[in-house]
Motif scaffolding. Structure first.
Motif, PDB file in Angstrom:
ATOM      1  N   MET A 153       3.221  33.443  56.503  1.00 21.02           N
ATOM      2  CA  MET A 153       2.425  34.236  55.958  1.00 21.02           C
ATOM      3  C   MET A 153       2.409  35.663  55.580  1.00 21.02           C
ATOM      4  SD  MET A 153      -0.409  32.141  55.014  1.00 21.02           S
ATOM      5  CE  MET A 153      -0.867  30.481  55.127  1.00 21.02           C
ATOM      6  N   THR A 154       2.935  36.145  56.827  1.00 22.56           N
ATOM      7  CA  THR A 154       3.505  37.609  56.888  1.00 22.56           C
ATOM      8  C   THR A 154       4.541  37.755  55.656  1.00 22.56           C
ATOM      9  OG1 THR A 154       2.960  37.588  59.139  1.00 22.56           O
ATOM     10  CG2 THR A 154       4.144  39.564  58.213  1.00 22.56           C
ATOM     11  N   ARG A 155       5.327  36.728  55.653  1.00 21.18           N
ATOM     12  CA  ARG A 155       6.505  37.244  54.551  1.00 21.18           C
ATOM     13  C   ARG A 155       5.685  36.906  53.197  1.00 21.18           C
ATOM     14  NH1 ARG A 155      10.926  32.699  55.724  1.00 21.18           N
ATOM     15  NH2 ARG A 155      11.733  33.557  53.835  1.00 21.18           N
ATOM     16  N   CYS A 156       4.765  35.879  52.861  1.00 20.85           N
ATOM     17  CA  CYS A 156       4.012  35.959  51.828  1.00 20.85           C
ATOM     18  C   CYS A 156       3.279  37.380  51.483  1.00 20.85           C
ATOM     19  CB  CYS A 156       3.049  34.702  51.892  1.00 20.85           C
ATOM     20  SG  CYS A 156       3.437  33.025  51.886  1.00 20.85           S
ATOM     21  N   ALA A 157       2.830  37.660  52.515  1.00 17.80           N
ATOM     22  CA  ALA A 157       1.880  39.155  52.062  1.00 17.80           C
ATOM     23  C   ALA A 157       2.970  40.223  51.706  1.00 17.80           C
ATOM     24  CB  ALA A 157       1.166  39.297  53.279  1.00 17.80           C
ATOM     25  N   ASP A 158       4.032  40.097  52.529  1.00 13.32           N
ATOM     26  CA  ASP A 158       5.094  41.032  52.216  1.00 13.32           C
ATOM     27  C   ASP A 158       5.818  41.066  50.763  1.00 13.32           C
ATOM     28  OD1 ASP A 158       4.882  42.307  54.789  1.00 13.32           O
ATOM     29  OD2 ASP A 158       6.601  41.197  55.563  1.00 13.32           O
ATOM     30  N   MET A 159       5.765  39.784  50.315  1.00 12.48           N
ATOM     31  CA  MET A 159       6.463  39.594  49.140  1.00 12.48           C
ATOM     32  C   MET A 159       5.378  40.235  48.078  1.00 12.48           C
ATOM     33  SD  MET A 159       8.053  35.900  49.502  1.00 12.48           S
ATOM     34  CE  MET A 159       8.577  35.756  47.548  1.00 12.48           C
ATOM     35  N   ARG A 160       4.230  40.160  48.254  1.00 14.48           N
ATOM     36  CA  ARG A 160       3.489  40.425  47.112  1.00 14.48           C
ATOM     37  C   ARG A 160       3.125  41.879  46.694  1.00 14.48           C
ATOM     38  NH1 ARG A 160      -2.696  38.201  46.135  1.00 14.48           N
ATOM     39  NH2 ARG A 160      -3.439  39.824  45.098  1.00 14.48           N
ATOM     40  N   ARG A 161       3.646  42.183  45.835  1.00  9.10           N
ATOM     41  CA  ARG A 161       3.957  43.831  45.285  1.00  9.10           C
ATOM     42  C   ARG A 161       2.722  44.263  44.555  1.00  9.10           C
ATOM     43  NH1 ARG A 161       9.176  44.410  41.967  1.00  9.10           N
ATOM     44  NH2 ARG A 161       9.494  42.050  42.185  1.00  9.10           N
ATOM     45  N   GLU A 162       2.415  45.638  44.632  1.00  9.20           N
ATOM     46  CA  GLU A 162       1.507  46.420  44.084  1.00  9.20           C
ATOM     47  C   GLU A 162       1.612  45.847  42.441  1.00  9.20           C
ATOM     48  OE1 GLU A 162      -1.500  48.224  44.575  1.00  9.20           O
ATOM     49  OE2 GLU A 162      -1.258  47.159  46.188  1.00  9.20           O
ATOM     50  N   ALA A 163       2.808  46.115  41.912  1.00  7.93           N
ATOM     51  CA  ALA A 163       2.868  46.044  40.437  1.00  7.93           C
ATOM     52  C   ALA A 163       4.406  45.388  40.211  1.00  7.93           C
ATOM     53  CB  ALA A 163       2.756  47.514  39.976  1.00  7.93           C
ATOM     54  N   TYR A 164       4.380  45.011  39.033  1.00  4.50           N
ATOM     55  CA  TYR A 164       5.377  44.206  38.522  1.00  4.50           C
ATOM     56  C   TYR A 164       5.758  44.831  37.207  1.00  4.50           C
ATOM     57  CZ  TYR A 164       4.553  40.980  42.276  1.00  4.50           C
ATOM     58  OH  TYR A 164       4.352  40.286  43.527  1.00  4.50           O
ATOM     59  N   SER A 165       7.082  44.752  36.750  1.00  9.07           N
ATOM     60  CA  SER A 165       7.429  45.190  35.597  1.00  9.07           C
ATOM     61  C   SER A 165       7.471  44.032  34.613  1.00  9.07           C
ATOM     62  CB  SER A 165       8.865  45.977  35.312  1.00  9.07           C
ATOM     63  OG  SER A 165       9.797  45.061  35.716  1.00  9.07           O
ATOM     64  N   TYR A 166       7.533  44.337  33.388  1.00  9.88           N
ATOM     65  CA  TYR A 166       7.662  43.348  32.219  1.00  9.88           C
ATOM     66  C   TYR A 166       8.863  42.458  32.681  1.00  9.88           C
ATOM     67  CZ  TYR A 166       7.976  41.167  27.630  1.00  9.88           C
ATOM     68  OH  TYR A 166       8.175  40.250  26.467  1.00  9.88           O
ATOM     69  N   ASP A 167      10.060  43.023  33.032  1.00  7.51           N
ATOM     70  CA  ASP A 167      11.192  42.458  33.112  1.00  7.51           C
ATOM     71  C   ASP A 167      11.240  41.689  34.401  1.00  7.51           C
ATOM     72  OD1 ASP A 167      12.625  43.298  31.060  1.00  7.51           O
ATOM     73  OD2 ASP A 167      13.583  44.874  31.832  1.00  7.51           O
ATOM     74  N   ASP A 168      10.377  41.887  35.536  1.00  9.87           N
ATOM     75  CA  ASP A 168      10.121  41.219  36.587  1.00  9.87           C
ATOM     76  C   ASP A 168       9.854  39.719  36.473  1.00  9.87           C
ATOM     77  OD1 ASP A 168      11.000  43.001  38.544  1.00  9.87           O
ATOM     78  OD2 ASP A 168       8.975  44.019  38.799  1.00  9.87           O
ATOM     79  N   ILE A 169       8.898  39.699  35.324  1.00 16.54           N
ATOM     80  CA  ILE A 169       8.124  38.516  34.989  1.00 16.54           C
ATOM     81  C   ILE A 169       9.167  37.800  33.962  1.00 16.54           C
ATOM     82  CG2 ILE A 169       6.182  37.486  34.004  1.00 16.54           C
ATOM     83  CD1 ILE A 169       4.728  40.318  34.483  1.00 16.54           C
ATOM     84  N   TYR A 170       9.529  38.552  32.815  1.00 14.77           N
ATOM     85  CA  TYR A 170      10.180  37.691  31.875  1.00 14.77           C
ATOM     86  C   TYR A 170      11.638  37.895  31.670  1.00 14.77           C
ATOM     87  CZ  TYR A 170       5.278  37.503  30.218  1.00 14.77           C
ATOM     88  OH  TYR A 170       4.009  37.229  29.971  1.00 14.77           O
ATOM     89  N   GLY A 171      12.127  38.492  32.804  1.00 14.22           N
ATOM     90  CA  GLY A 171      13.685  38.787  32.681  1.00 14.22           C
ATOM     91  C   GLY A 171      14.607  37.967  32.466  1.00 14.22           C
ATOM     92  N   GLU A 172      14.437  36.620  33.357  1.00 21.44           N
ATOM     93  CA  GLU A 172      15.731  35.592  33.281  1.00 21.44           C
ATOM     94  C   GLU A 172      14.981  34.481  32.905  1.00 21.44           C
ATOM     95  OE1 GLU A 172      18.908  35.754  34.060  1.00 21.44           O
ATOM     96  OE2 GLU A 172      18.190  38.168  34.080  1.00 21.44           O
TER      97      GLU A 172
END
Lengths: 190, 190
Positions: free
Chosen positions: B1-20
């Motif tokens: 659960m802690t790792r999940c919370a750590d993975m959650r970022r404030e903001a994502y870029s367009y490339d984070d979402i659609y890059g690969e």
């Protein structure tokens, strides 16, 4: 083109990405047929998921009962619907009761040779935000000691499923790379 | 659960979402079978896509040739691989030549009754970033006047596919809502 450029934003929130549909995807260096067969075996869930364990058949054909460690004393009912030609594997499941399997984990294995020009698999995984995530439709079936509802966790599905997909990747790449059977590799009473 | 919370970022870029992987998804108020049949018909692409038009059979079974208005004088070759049981519809295509269909549009229709408890369809659509997007593997087949390569547009696939998926939604919801045939509704020479 202008409309496309206008749609592209500087930043997206976690909820922009995972709010209504939660999709994660990953490349796995394991042949698509092996990846499919591993996913289509319900007992594999005990290896690669965070919290679902110990599936056993019920009296209803194709319906299994297991436990979900996410919730106190929580049963999970599950049916796997797989299509060997399309390489789709869907987990239809629910906490507490097996009559309405409303949580559906939609997975698809894609030959990486086709889409990435390399051997192996791409695994696509989507959950859609069913209204029951917001409210348990069968509260009378829940254990009295349990305060959590599975839908309370929707907000971490994106992160949680990423971790689980990494588990899947590590397990399959290790076994395929070591020429071991892909598994699952559980000590099961049969 | 802690790792999940750590993975959650404030903001994502367009490339984070659609890059690969570029995945878009949408609810459409049209029965899944109709949505599937519409998508599985190659001529529907002329209605709902931004730039692919005028598909005609070639000498190769199941292989069609059309035009892609994204590029000057650009032929597009296309094969539709559909699975009526799994409701998957994949467009295997390529600019300029039809021998290696490396651009693959992976689509899947999901009954919304199952995943959202409402009538209609959910459409999932994923493209994976094949290495040929970065460099045309068959430059000798390209028209000499053309400067663009389809992969130059990868950066707007997320936005572009969202617009096209809206087109699909509007077309199917209008026809289904008006009790018209879902189509496609083209004037074709046969």
């Amino acid at each position: 083109m202008t409309r496309c450029a206008d749609m592209r934003r500087e930043a997206y929130s976690y909820d922009d990405i995972y709010g209504e549909y939660c999709t994660v995807q990953r490349y796995i260096d394991c042949p698509p047929r092996d990846t499919f067969e591993y996913l289509a075996n319900i007992h594999s869930l005990s290896e690669w998921t965070y919290s679902t364990r110990d599936f056993e058949p019920t009296n209803v054909p194709d319906l299994y009962q297991g436990v979900d460690m996410l919730g106190v004393d929580t049963k999970i009912f599950m049916k796997v619907v797989a299509n060997a030609k399309a390489l789709t594997v869907d987990y239809h499941c629910a906490w507490d009761q097996g009559r309405e399997l409303w949580m559906i984990y939609l997975m698809r294995v894609v030959p990486a040779e086709l889409v990435l020009k390399r051997p192996g698999s791409v695994v696509l995984w989507t959950n859609c935000r069913h209204p029951y995530y917001s409210e348990n439709p069968y509260p009378q079936t829940a254990p009295t000691a349990r305060k959590e509802w599975v839908g309370d966790m929707w907000g971490i599905f994106g992160a949680g499923h990423s971790i689980e997909l990494n588990n899947l990747k590590v397990i399959l790449e290790y076994r395929h790379g070591s020429r071991l059977p892909v598994g699952p590799n559980l000590l099961l009473d049969s």
